[in-house]
Design an enzyme around this catalytic site. Structure first.
Site, PDB file in Angstrom:
ATOM      1  N   GLU A  48       0.828  -1.208   0.000  1.00 18.69           N
ATOM      2  CA  GLU A  48       0.000   0.000   0.000  1.00 18.69           C
ATOM      3  C   GLU A  48       0.865   1.262   0.000  1.00 18.69           C
ATOM      4  O   GLU A  48       0.429   2.319  -0.431  1.00 18.69           O
ATOM      5  CB  GLU A  48      -0.926   0.028   1.216  1.00 18.69           C
ATOM      6  CG  GLU A  48      -2.001  -1.048   1.179  1.00 18.69           C
ATOM      7  CD  GLU A  48      -2.875  -1.033   2.404  1.00 18.69           C
ATOM      8  OE1 GLU A  48      -4.094  -0.871   2.246  1.00 18.69           O
ATOM      9  OE2 GLU A  48      -2.339  -1.168   3.524  1.00 18.69           O
ATOM     10  N   TYR A  80     -18.593  24.326  -2.872  1.00 24.02           N
ATOM     11  CA  TYR A  80     -18.180  22.947  -3.125  1.00 24.02           C
ATOM     12  C   TYR A  80     -16.732  22.903  -3.606  1.00 24.02           C
ATOM     13  O   TYR A  80     -15.984  21.979  -3.288  1.00 24.02           O
ATOM     14  CB  TYR A  80     -19.053  22.299  -4.213  1.00 24.02           C
ATOM     15  CG  TYR A  80     -20.523  22.341  -3.976  1.00 24.02           C
ATOM     16  CD1 TYR A  80     -21.096  21.624  -2.930  1.00 24.02           C
ATOM     17  CD2 TYR A  80     -21.356  23.076  -4.808  1.00 24.02           C
ATOM     18  CE1 TYR A  80     -22.464  21.650  -2.716  1.00 24.02           C
ATOM     19  CE2 TYR A  80     -22.727  23.098  -4.603  1.00 24.02           C
ATOM     20  CZ  TYR A  80     -23.271  22.386  -3.554  1.00 24.02           C
ATOM     21  OH  TYR A  80     -24.617  22.410  -3.353  1.00 24.02           O
ATOM     22  N   VAL A  99      -7.456   4.705   7.569  1.00 21.72           N
ATOM     23  CA  VAL A  99      -8.610   5.460   7.068  1.00 21.72           C
ATOM     24  C   VAL A  99      -9.237   6.272   8.197  1.00 21.72           C
ATOM     25  O   VAL A  99      -9.802   7.339   7.963  1.00 21.72           O
ATOM     26  CB  VAL A  99      -9.674   4.563   6.391  1.00 21.72           C
ATOM     27  CG1 VAL A  99      -9.165   4.015   5.088  1.00 21.72           C
ATOM     28  CG2 VAL A  99     -10.164   3.478   7.301  1.00 21.72           C
ATOM     29  N   GLU A 100      -9.126   5.793   9.427  1.00 17.34           N
ATOM     30  CA  GLU A 100      -9.664   6.541  10.565  1.00 17.34           C
ATOM     31  C   GLU A 100      -9.007   7.915  10.681  1.00 17.34           C
ATOM     32  O   GLU A 100      -9.677   8.931  10.894  1.00 17.34           O
ATOM     33  CB  GLU A 100      -9.465   5.751  11.877  1.00 17.34           C
ATOM     34  CG  GLU A 100     -10.307   4.497  11.986  1.00 17.34           C
ATOM     35  CD  GLU A 100      -9.710   3.262  11.293  1.00 17.34           C
ATOM     36  OE1 GLU A 100     -10.281   2.170  11.466  1.00 17.34           O
ATOM     37  OE2 GLU A 100      -8.682   3.373  10.578  1.00 17.34           O
ATOM     38  N   LYS A 125     -11.815   2.493   0.998  1.00 15.67           N
ATOM     39  CA  LYS A 125     -10.681   2.089   0.168  1.00 15.67           C
ATOM     40  C   LYS A 125     -11.226   1.157  -0.913  1.00 15.67           C
ATOM     41  O   LYS A 125     -11.722   0.078  -0.610  1.00 15.67           O
ATOM     42  CB  LYS A 125      -9.633   1.388   1.031  1.00 15.67           C
ATOM     43  CG  LYS A 125      -8.985   2.329   2.033  1.00 15.67           C
ATOM     44  CD  LYS A 125      -8.102   1.595   3.034  1.00 15.67           C
ATOM     45  CE  LYS A 125      -6.844   1.093   2.413  1.00 15.67           C
ATOM     46  NZ  LYS A 125      -5.909   0.513   3.395  1.00 15.67           N
TER      47      LYS A 125
END
Length: 169
Positions: A48, A80, A99-100, A125
């Site tokens: 990764e 936006y 990801v947290e 992911k």
């Protein structure tokens, strides 16, 4: 008679649908930015770390509406474009393991906009399980949960940047 029955069923259905919808507090509106798919350097494993992978980000923000009605002026609302630019900056930043943590960074970016009162962030992911499953996280943060939330937005950004810098040492 049929009209009466259909009318009653429609009324019951509308009441049921309304009961399921979360209420938006007075003076706020919800802004969403969904299905943002961008490359990101994320993950704890060596494979990764070797190349970026795609993540999908969804945002749902409760935003303070300063006037009783909307004007037609872009300067009166949260853009936006600003949110998307902020997402791109975060994703192009240094490698993030979890990801947290990525979701937390995104929530902080959203709440740095003074009119944002809460941010619901979803990060998934997309590439790690070859399409078999899509792992991710969803979190919600409110303005009062953020460090230095009583400070103006520009000062909060400096406080958060200092704290992030301290963690790297």
């Amino acid at each position: 008679m049929l009209e009466t029955i259909l009318s009653a069923q429609c009324a019951r259905g509308a009441a049921t649908a309304d009961a399921r919808l979360p209420s938006i507090p007075a003076g706020l509106y919800e802004l969403f930015l969904e299905n943002v798919v961008l490359p990101c350097r994320i993950g704890v494993f060596d494979y990764e770390r070797s190349a970026p992978q795609r993540v999908r980000i969804d945002l749902l923000l409760q935003v303070r509406q300063d006037g009783a009605q909307f004007s037609d002026d872009i300067g009166d609302v949260l853009s936006y474009d600003d949110l998307l630019s902020g997402l791109k900056r975060i994703l192009m930043d240094e490698h993030t393991n979890l990801v947290e943590m990525l979701a937390e960074k995104i929530a902080r970016m959203c709440l740095a906009h003074e009119q944002v009162q809460s941010a619901r962030v979803s990060v998934a992911k997309l590439d790690i399980y070859d399409g078999v499953a899509v792992p991710g996280i969803r979190l919600e943060r409110t303005r009062d949960q953020m460090p230095g939330s009583s400070l103006p937005a520009s000062h909060r950004l400096m406080v958060m940047a200092d704290r992030l810098a301290d963690r790297r040492i």
